[in-house]
Design a protein around this motif. Structure first.
Motif, PDB file in Angstrom:
ATOM      1  N   GLY A 145       0.898  -1.074   0.092  1.00 49.59           N
ATOM      2  CA  GLY A 145      -0.026  -0.031   0.112  1.00 49.59           C
ATOM      3  C   GLY A 145       1.067   1.171  -0.166  1.00 49.59           C
ATOM      4  N   ALA A 146       0.138   2.059   0.119  1.00 46.24           N
ATOM      5  CA  ALA A 146       1.002   3.620  -0.078  1.00 46.24           C
ATOM      6  C   ALA A 146       1.887   3.755   1.035  1.00 46.24           C
ATOM      7  N   ALA A 147       3.222   4.242   0.940  1.00 41.93           N
ATOM      8  CA  ALA A 147       4.017   4.524   2.036  1.00 41.93           C
ATOM      9  C   ALA A 147       3.619   5.611   2.827  1.00 41.93           C
ATOM     10  N   LEU A 148       3.407   5.522   4.217  1.00 42.77           N
ATOM     11  CA  LEU A 148       3.129   6.707   4.862  1.00 42.77           C
ATOM     12  C   LEU A 148       4.116   7.803   4.854  1.00 42.77           C
ATOM     13  N   PRO A 149       3.574   9.126   4.902  1.00 42.92           N
ATOM     14  CA  PRO A 149       4.778  10.300   4.787  1.00 42.92           C
ATOM     15  C   PRO A 149       5.880  10.097   5.613  1.00 42.92           C
ATOM     16  N   ALA A 150       5.627   9.678   6.662  1.00 39.32           N
ATOM     17  CA  ALA A 150       7.170   9.340   7.705  1.00 39.32           C
ATOM     18  C   ALA A 150       8.110   8.543   6.942  1.00 39.32           C
ATOM     19  N   SER A 151       7.502   7.360   6.214  1.00 38.02           N
ATOM     20  CA  SER A 151       8.289   6.311   5.780  1.00 38.02           C
ATOM     21  C   SER A 151       9.093   6.961   4.359  1.00 38.02           C
ATOM     22  N   ARG A 152       8.707   8.167   4.216  1.00 38.73           N
ATOM     23  CA  ARG A 152       9.401   8.554   2.809  1.00 38.73           C
ATOM     24  C   ARG A 152      10.583   9.780   3.209  1.00 38.73           C
ATOM     25  N   VAL A 153      10.635   9.725   4.643  1.00 30.94           N
ATOM     26  CA  VAL A 153      11.927  10.630   5.317  1.00 30.94           C
ATOM     27  C   VAL A 153      13.175   9.579   4.806  1.00 30.94           C
ATOM     28  N   HIS A 154      14.274   9.853   3.925  1.00 30.63           N
ATOM     29  CA  HIS A 154      15.330   9.372   3.486  1.00 30.63           C
ATOM     30  C   HIS A 154      16.363  10.387   3.116  1.00 30.63           C
ATOM     31  N   PRO A 155      17.044  10.738   4.013  1.00 28.95           N
ATOM     32  CA  PRO A 155      17.937  11.832   3.759  1.00 28.95           C
ATOM     33  C   PRO A 155      19.100  11.480   2.493  1.00 28.95           C
ATOM     34  N   THR A 156      18.777  12.186   1.215  1.00 29.24           N
ATOM     35  CA  THR A 156      19.835  11.767   0.429  1.00 29.24           C
ATOM     36  C   THR A 156      21.435  11.795   0.643  1.00 29.24           C
ATOM     37  N   ALA A 157      21.801  12.722   1.523  1.00 33.43           N
ATOM     38  CA  ALA A 157      23.088  12.952   1.727  1.00 33.43           C
ATOM     39  C   ALA A 157      23.223  13.250   3.344  1.00 33.43           C
ATOM     40  N   GLY A 158      22.562  12.638   4.177  1.00 36.20           N
ATOM     41  CA  GLY A 158      22.398  12.865   5.406  1.00 36.20           C
ATOM     42  C   GLY A 158      22.271  11.603   6.223  1.00 36.20           C
ATOM     43  N   THR A 159      22.039  11.831   7.666  1.00 38.31           N
ATOM     44  CA  THR A 159      21.609  10.901   8.676  1.00 38.31           C
ATOM     45  C   THR A 159      20.516  10.676   8.961  1.00 38.31           C
ATOM     46  N   LEU A 160      19.712   9.497   9.260  1.00 36.45           N
ATOM     47  CA  LEU A 160      18.479   9.373   9.668  1.00 36.45           C
ATOM     48  C   LEU A 160      18.359   8.790  11.014  1.00 36.45           C
ATOM     49  N   ARG A 161      17.893   9.151  12.148  1.00 38.64           N
ATOM     50  CA  ARG A 161      17.908   8.658  13.597  1.00 38.64           C
ATOM     51  C   ARG A 161      16.576   8.718  14.268  1.00 38.64           C
ATOM     52  N   TRP A 162      16.208   7.478  14.518  1.00 39.59           N
ATOM     53  CA  TRP A 162      14.851   7.390  15.263  1.00 39.59           C
ATOM     54  C   TRP A 162      15.271   7.293  16.683  1.00 39.59           C
ATOM     55  N   LEU A 163      14.805   8.368  17.590  1.00 39.92           N
ATOM     56  CA  LEU A 163      15.052   8.368  18.947  1.00 39.92           C
ATOM     57  C   LEU A 163      13.668   7.995  19.395  1.00 39.92           C
ATOM     58  N   THR A 164      13.550   6.830  20.263  1.00 40.75           N
ATOM     59  CA  THR A 164      12.493   6.398  20.600  1.00 40.75           C
ATOM     60  C   THR A 164      12.408   6.132  22.037  1.00 40.75           C
ATOM     61  N   ASP A 165      11.316   5.621  22.729  1.00 39.43           N
ATOM     62  CA  ASP A 165      11.379   5.229  23.963  1.00 39.43           C
ATOM     63  C   ASP A 165      10.760   3.726  23.951  1.00 39.43           C
ATOM     64  N   GLN A 166      11.068   2.973  24.856  1.00 40.88           N
ATOM     65  CA  GLN A 166      10.612   1.533  24.971  1.00 40.88           C
ATOM     66  C   GLN A 166       9.135   1.253  24.503  1.00 40.88           C
ATOM     67  N   ALA A 167       8.246   2.470  25.246  1.00 43.02           N
ATOM     68  CA  ALA A 167       6.885   2.374  24.890  1.00 43.02           C
ATOM     69  C   ALA A 167       6.623   2.183  23.540  1.00 43.02           C
ATOM     70  N   ALA A 168       7.132   3.069  22.840  1.00 41.69           N
ATOM     71  CA  ALA A 168       6.774   3.265  21.336  1.00 41.69           C
ATOM     72  C   ALA A 168       7.519   2.261  20.668  1.00 41.69           C
ATOM     73  N   ALA A 169       8.848   1.911  20.790  1.00 38.48           N
ATOM     74  CA  ALA A 169       9.449   0.889  19.988  1.00 38.48           C
ATOM     75  C   ALA A 169       9.804  -0.350  20.744  1.00 38.48           C
ATOM     76  N   GLY A 170       9.440  -0.673  21.905  1.00 42.37           N
ATOM     77  CA  GLY A 170       9.880  -1.939  22.495  1.00 42.37           C
ATOM     78  C   GLY A 170       9.114  -3.367  22.051  1.00 42.37           C
ATOM     79  N   SER A 171       7.963  -2.945  21.172  1.00 45.84           N
ATOM     80  CA  SER A 171       7.444  -4.283  20.397  1.00 45.84           C
ATOM     81  C   SER A 171       7.848  -4.405  19.002  1.00 45.84           C
ATOM     82  N   LEU A 172       8.686  -3.542  18.381  1.00 46.42           N
ATOM     83  CA  LEU A 172       8.820  -3.653  17.019  1.00 46.42           C
ATOM     84  C   LEU A 172       9.248  -5.062  16.743  1.00 46.42           C
ATOM     85  N   ARG A 173       8.635  -5.482  15.463  1.00 46.72           N
ATOM     86  CA  ARG A 173       9.053  -6.665  14.880  1.00 46.72           C
ATOM     87  C   ARG A 173       9.726  -6.717  13.570  1.00 46.72           C
TER      88      ARG A 173
END
Ligand code: 6PG
Length: 256
Positions: free
Chosen positions: A228-256
């Motif tokens: 399906g259509a990529a969500l807007p946040a999925s389309r953030v990919h710096p072409t010549a830079g870094t991407l970091r996800w700073l998360t907490d356990q509540a938001a990211a602890g169950s990622l599969r």
């Protein structure tokens, strides 16, 4: 379990923090590192601040005694990734939140605060004015994109970021720096001004701040999109830079 394997989703780029306060500390340490590097190279730092509520803890921490003296504030220029189309003193204003939590409490010259003006009834003119400010600050030639040193982003429950809402035309804009856009389905139900994806993806460092169990589903969908259509946040990919996800356990602890 193999102890050499990360115990978190490698797409995050860093382990989730224990809680929102630890997340704010991670973000403040990163901000301080970038600001110190700029100071050592005698250059300014251009930052686009994130809106919403998540970054408030970071901003308050940066203004605290633990961090404020470590940063050469006059070197930093503050912009916003997006703004609600409300007066600057409105409770929903991203400018007001950042001003009260940080900018009023540290020695940033007024000229370094680049508010997206939302005072005119003409939202298109306001978007053009915000673009003109970017072109002036970054000394852009026609067709050039501004290269922010740091863009802070949040993640909406629906997978939006900045004010790039799923299914809205603003997500697809490639020939503008800032556009006016209607509200998404999440509150507050007000029009917005937002940086476009080309600007976000041209930054040197893009950092998402995502905290709370309410973001877990959106984070899963953004990092591991199903068909399906990529969500807007999925389309953030710096072409010549870094991407970091700073998360907490509540938001990211169950990622599969
Ligand atoms: C805004 C933001 C928006 C925000 C997310 C998360 O103006 O609302 O820029 O993109 O970052 O909606 O908001 P919270 O941090 O309040 O959950």
């Amino acid at each position: 379990m193999d102890p050499t394997q990360p115990t978190y989703d490698p797409l995050l780029g860093a382990p989730p923090a224990a809680d929102a306060a630890a997340l704010a500390r991670q973000a403040a340490d990163l901000f301080t590192t970038l600001a110190s590097a700029a100071a050592q190279e005698y250059r300014s730092l251009s930052v686009a601040l994130g809106g919403g509520s998540t970054p408030k803890a970071l901003y308050e921490l940066l203004a605290s005694a633990a961090y404020r003296e470590r940063i050469q504030w006059p070197l930093i220029h503050f912009f916003w990734g997006d703004e609600r189309y409300v007066p600057a003193d409105h409770a929903d204003s991203n400018y007001r939140m950042a001003y009260e939590a940080l900018l009023a409490r540290v020695p940033v010259p007024a000229a370094n605060i680049h508010r997206m003006a939302t005072d005119s009834p003409d939202e298109e003119a306001a978007a053009r004015a915000a673009e003109a400010d970017l072109r002036d600050h970054f000394k852009l030639q026609p067709g050039q994109l501004p290269r922010f040193d740091l863009i802070l982003l949040g993640l909406g429950d629906d997978g939006h970021t900045a004010s790039l809402f799923p299914g809205q035309p603003a997500v697809e804009v490639t020939d503008r720096l800032v556009v006016a856009t209607p509200p998404g389905r999440l509150p507050p139900p007000v029009d917005r001004l937002t940086l476009t994806l080309p600007v976000i993806n041209h930054a040197a460092h893009v950092v998402f701040l995502v905290a709370g169990a309410g973001k877990a589903a959106a984070l899963q969908g953004v990092l591991h999109p199903v068909a399906g259509a990529a969500l807007p946040a999925s389309r953030v990919h710096p072409t010549a830079g870094t991407l970091r996800w700073l998360t907490d356990q509540a938001a990211a602890g169950s990622l599969r």
